[in-house]
Design an enzyme around this catalytic site. Structure first.
Site, PDB file in Angstrom:
ATOM      1  N   THR A 311       0.847  -1.205   0.000  1.00 53.98           N
ATOM      2  CA  THR A 311       0.000   0.000   0.000  1.00 53.98           C
ATOM      3  C   THR A 311       0.875   1.244   0.000  1.00 53.98           C
ATOM      4  O   THR A 311       0.622   2.195  -0.746  1.00 53.98           O
ATOM      5  CB  THR A 311      -0.931   0.016   1.236  1.00 53.98           C
ATOM      6  OG1 THR A 311      -1.704  -1.175   1.252  1.00 53.98           O
ATOM      7  CG2 THR A 311      -1.845   1.226   1.216  1.00 53.98           C
ATOM      8  N   TRP A 314       2.514   1.586  -3.384  1.00 57.89           N
ATOM      9  CA  TRP A 314       1.570   1.989  -4.432  1.00 57.89           C
ATOM     10  C   TRP A 314       1.482   3.504  -4.522  1.00 57.89           C
ATOM     11  O   TRP A 314       1.329   4.078  -5.589  1.00 57.89           O
ATOM     12  CB  TRP A 314       0.190   1.390  -4.148  1.00 57.89           C
ATOM     13  CG  TRP A 314      -0.837   1.706  -5.207  1.00 57.89           C
ATOM     14  CD1 TRP A 314      -1.110   0.997  -6.325  1.00 57.89           C
ATOM     15  CD2 TRP A 314      -1.728   2.834  -5.223  1.00 57.89           C
ATOM     16  NE1 TRP A 314      -2.106   1.590  -7.062  1.00 57.89           N
ATOM     17  CE2 TRP A 314      -2.511   2.729  -6.402  1.00 57.89           C
ATOM     18  CE3 TRP A 314      -1.955   3.924  -4.377  1.00 57.89           C
ATOM     19  CZ2 TRP A 314      -3.496   3.659  -6.745  1.00 57.89           C
ATOM     20  CZ3 TRP A 314      -2.928   4.855  -4.715  1.00 57.89           C
ATOM     21  CH2 TRP A 314      -3.686   4.717  -5.890  1.00 57.89           C
ATOM     22  N   HIS A 315       1.590   4.157  -3.345  1.00 55.94           N
ATOM     23  CA  HIS A 315       1.448   5.606  -3.308  1.00 55.94           C
ATOM     24  C   HIS A 315       2.661   6.344  -3.843  1.00 55.94           C
ATOM     25  O   HIS A 315       2.559   7.515  -4.200  1.00 55.94           O
ATOM     26  CB  HIS A 315       1.146   6.072  -1.881  1.00 55.94           C
ATOM     27  CG  HIS A 315      -0.275   5.829  -1.474  1.00 55.94           C
ATOM     28  ND1 HIS A 315      -0.712   4.633  -0.967  1.00 55.94           N
ATOM     29  CD2 HIS A 315      -1.369   6.630  -1.524  1.00 55.94           C
ATOM     30  CE1 HIS A 315      -2.011   4.708  -0.714  1.00 55.94           C
ATOM     31  NE2 HIS A 315      -2.446   5.913  -1.042  1.00 55.94           N
ATOM     32  N   GLY A 316       3.800   5.684  -3.870  1.00 60.58           N
ATOM     33  CA  GLY A 316       4.971   6.386  -4.418  1.00 60.58           C
ATOM     34  C   GLY A 316       6.217   5.551  -4.269  1.00 60.58           C
ATOM     35  O   GLY A 316       6.297   4.688  -3.387  1.00 60.58           O
TER      36      GLY A 316
END
Lengths: 462, 360
Positions: A311, A314-316
């Site tokens: 997670t 996924w954001h960066g």
């Protein structure tokens, strides 16, 4: 193209709506597909082909999985590797190289690559489609144009929500239209626009002031922390509102993506309310296949760590995102093991304060450019910057943004929604006031956009 | 039933707004300049394949549709009103109105930039001006004189301290007592030429020049919408711009080193900025020759835009004034144009410019 732009509001949208409602039903999907490809091309002229290639590959693999059941697992694996490989190449390759280079004497050169907008969103949609086809939960889509339309649908293409194929499968063929649905769409869209332009962008200006200042008063650090978490919420949920609203205008029903996360009473509760489409994606496609909580305790903890590591990633593609993800992973484990019992017994106000402080710190990590900045911005909250509680500059900006803060804080709660929904005797007034209220929000938002105001697109990392 | 009517109103209303705006924007003729903003407006972009592929067309298109949006001024006014009256924000992009005047917060003090500005001046001094009479002065921004106000201000004293520490070999002229708030335009950052009498006296006194007691005719050149007027949609009364002239000034010959052309001190240009009437606005190197001068003295004036309106008031004291704007010309090539010998030298910069480190 972004929703909060003159091009989208007063050129793209009227043209697309106009053509969409004029053409016969059998052509509506083509209109949406062409409009969506143009929409993506406008923001990403070179990489539109990457998206189309990903869609084509997934389409082919979907057909193969459906036709050759004996090799379906192989095709599933190949398709996921291929789609994920494209994502890894564009998003994570330089991060991987950077970290490998820490251990090498002959450093590997970075590759010159630009992250295509929305790649994280549409990749996850493709993966959810192919897995659902494999599991038999969704019928394979034999019409590549329909699959392409589902993936590239412009309302949710570049900033979500992550729409599952199963949610939209039926709606690809049959959509219902009504004034009620369209009006609900307009309402969601306009409110989302207001959230983004009038709240998120304005708070973003304060954040920029903070980042540029040398002022280190405790008040300013707190203002930054609160503004940061509110900006991220209003920007993201505003975009989701606009996406859902646009979906309704074209006859689609998307699932909700936010449910007043800042009234959550635990981190567990928070993640049922924040970016729901992402957390449920990870639950259904990573956590549960790994065994979820139906395994030994060690494996359960492992599963949670994997999910939250991914997670964060996924954001960066940077360490602060990984730390951010693991931060929540650890907290969720602690809550599930013993803390939730105590939180349930606490007065709601206290458990909400607990959540808000945890989340505020998490978003400071999330937004940090480097570890020094993150440590400084967290430490500054408790006076580690060795400065005064208040300063002339922080007081000035506190006064200047106080009303915006109040509006944002109230707007982040369901206070108004509860007032309106629970009072039947004010229905008449609502019916008169609502169109006026929406008109005001729309006009003011347009005026902010025209004035060339600060209008950042926060999802460039996604 | 009422719900149904409401839904129809919302749906049709929204569609009407976006469709009417779409058609109106297409039909409306493109404007070339914005008078209130004093700038050219973006025009329809040139479309080529390479410009499309690198995304430039889209960026230019966005700027174009924002600039050319119908009744744009009304929307800008709405935004300004909303941010100040409803959101009660104390400034709009650092601009604020007070007592029928517009101010811009120049904040915070960038000590590094000020240090670098001072070092640049010192560099010029060390290279060209040693053994000459060299003076410097710092023009306060008008917010310096604003009292009973809680908007953020530049720390002038700290700025002055940094400059003085770095320019110890130069003589400082403190002009602050020669100015007050009314000596600045309401809608612009600059000072009014007709109010510079005290400043001129202070400079003449410090530089040991004769007080010429020149008399001037004040000519009103009409309405002046200053820089700030365009940046903030406002109802503040526009200024009037005036020039001071007399026989000496009228006879002066101005030479523009950029265009190699001669002109007079006051020039009417097509510029959207009326302040450009003073010595044609932003020019890197310009000289004023006074053919009727009773002295052979010359002045080198290192300046920013404030110097354009002050210089004409010093022509009585000099045969020639050379104005050098180090924002537009590098100090390294000055010797190609100027013969440094025994001129008086004055560095005259505003605190705003010094805070930005834009001297070359």
């Amino acid at each position: 193209m972004v929703f909060s732009s003159i091009t989208f509001l007063f050129y793209f949208l009227p043209i697309v709506i106009g053509i969409y409602y004029i053409v016969p039903n059998k052509l509506k999907n083509i209109v949406l597909l062409l409009a969506s490809i143009f929409f993506y091309f406008y923001g990403e002229p070179k990489y539109v082909l990457i998206m189309l290639l990903s869609i084509t590959c997934t389409y082919i693999f979907g057909i193969l999985i459906d036709k050759y059941k004996k090799y379906s697992k192989l095709f599933l694996t190949l398709s996921i590797c291929l789609i994920t490989g494209i994502l890894v190449y564009f998003k994570y390759m330089n991060f991987i190289i950077e970290n490998i280079n820490l251990w090498l004497s002959n450093r590997i050169d970075f590759i010159y690559v630009v992250l295509p907008i929305g790649i994280s969103f549409y990749t996850f949609q493709l993966i959810s489609y192919i897995i659902d086809v494999y599991r038999g939960q969704a019928k394979v889509q034999k019409n590549i144009l329909k699959l392409a339309m589902y993936i590239s649908l412009f309302p949710q293409l570049i900033a979500g929500p992550i729409v599952r194929y199963t949610t939209i499968e039926e709606q690809l063929e049959n959509r219902k239209y009504s004034f009620e649905k369209f009006a609900l769409g307009v309402r969601r869209f306009v409110i989302g626009l207001g959230k983004k332009v009038l709240i998120a962008n304005v708070l973003g200006e304060l954040i920029n002031v903070f980042l540029a200042t040398k002022d280190s008063s405790i008040l300013f650090y707190w203002m930054y922390g609160i503004a940061n978490m509110l900006q991220i919420y209003f920007d993201f949920s505003g975009y989701s509102d606009m996406a859902i609203g646009l979906g309704k205008m074209f006859g689609f029903e998307f699932l909700e993506n936010f449910n007043y996360p800042y009234i959550a009473t635990s981190i567990t509760d928070f993640w049922r309310r924040w970016h729901i489409s992402l957390s449920s994606w990870f639950r259904d496609y990573i956590y549960i296949p790994l065994g979820g909580n139906r395994v030994s305790k060690i494996k359960w903890i492992r599963n949670i760590f994997i999910v939250w590591l991914l997670t964060g990633l996924w954001h960066g593609s940077a360490w602060n995102f990984i730390i951010w993800g693991l931060y929540f992973g650890i907290l969720l484990i602690i809550e599930k093991i013993f803390l939730n019992k105590y939180l349930e017994k606490l007065p709601k106000i206290l458990s909400r304060i607990y959540v808000l402080i945890i989340v505020m710190i998490s978003f400071i990590i999330f937004s940090g450019e480097n570890m020094n900045q993150i440590i400084q911005n967290i430490g500054g909250l408790v006076g580690c910057a060795k400065s005064n509680f208040i300063s002339k500059e922080s007081l000035y900006y506190f006064k200047s943004y106080l009303v915006v803060f109040i509006v944002a804080i109230i707007g982040a709660t369901p206070i108004f929604k509860n007032i309106i929904q629970n009072r039947k005797n004010i229905d008449k007034f609502i019916n008169i006031l609502e169109p006026i209220y929406l008109l005001i929000i729309f006009v003011i938002s347009t005026s902010y956009i025209i004035d060339g105001s600060f209008n950042p697109f926060l999802y460039f990392r996604f | 039933m009422q719900n149904k009517i409401k839904n129809i109103i919302i749906s049709i209303g929204f569609l009407l707004i976006i469709f009417i705006a779409f058609i109106a924007n297409i039909i409306d003729k493109d404007k070339e300049i914005s008078i209130s903003e004093r700038r050219k407006l973006a025009q329809f972009p040139t479309i080529t394949v390479s410009e499309i592929l690198n995304g430039n067309v889209m960026d230019k298109w966005e700027k174009y549709v924002e600039d050319q949006f119908i009744v744009r001024e009304i929307f800008r006014g709405i935004k300004s009103l909303w941010s100040t009256k409803i959101f009660a924000q104390k400034d709009n992009n650092k601009l604020f109105e007070k007592d029928n005047a517009i101010y811009k917060m120049e904040y915070p003090l960038n000590e590094n930039n000020v240090q670098k500005s001072a070092q640049k001046i010192n560099e010029v001094y060390q290279k060209y001006l040693k053994n000459m009479n060299v003076y410097y002065s710092i023009i306060p921004e008008k917010n310096y004189y604003l009292e009973n106000d809680d908007h953020l201000k530049l720390d002038y004293y700290k700025l002055q301290e940094i400059i003085q520490q770095n320019l110890q070999e130069l003589k400082y002229i403190d002009i602050r007592n020669g100015l007050e708030l009314q000596d600045y335009y309401r809608t612009d950052l600059h000072w009014k030429q007709e109010n510079l009498g005290e400043v001129v006296k202070i400079i003449q006194g410090n530089m040991k020049l004769d007080e010429m007691n020149a008399t001037y005719e004040i000519q009103n050149k009409g309405e002046f919408y200053g820089t700030y007027y365009g940046q903030l949609s406002t109802n503040v009364t526009p200024d009037n711009i005036s020039i001071l002239t007399n026989e000496t000034i009228s006879n002066c010959i101005v030479y523009n080193y950029e265009t190699n052309k001669k002109s007079s001190i006051y020039t009417t240009t097509n510029s959207a900025d009326k302040y450009d009437i003073f010595l044609s606005g932003a020019v890197s190197l310009i000289s004023i020759e006074n053919p009727n001068s009773k002295t052979e003295k010359e002045l080198l004036l290192f300046r920013d835009s404030f110097g354009s309106s002050l210089a004409p008031l010093l022509v009585e004291n000099y045969k020639k004034i050379t104005l050098i704007d180090l924002r537009y010309i590098s100090s390294s090539i000055l010797e190609n144009y100027i013969d440094f010998n025994e001129q008086d030298v004055l560095f005259l910069y505003s605190s705003v410019v010094l805070n930005q480190n834009i001297l070359k």
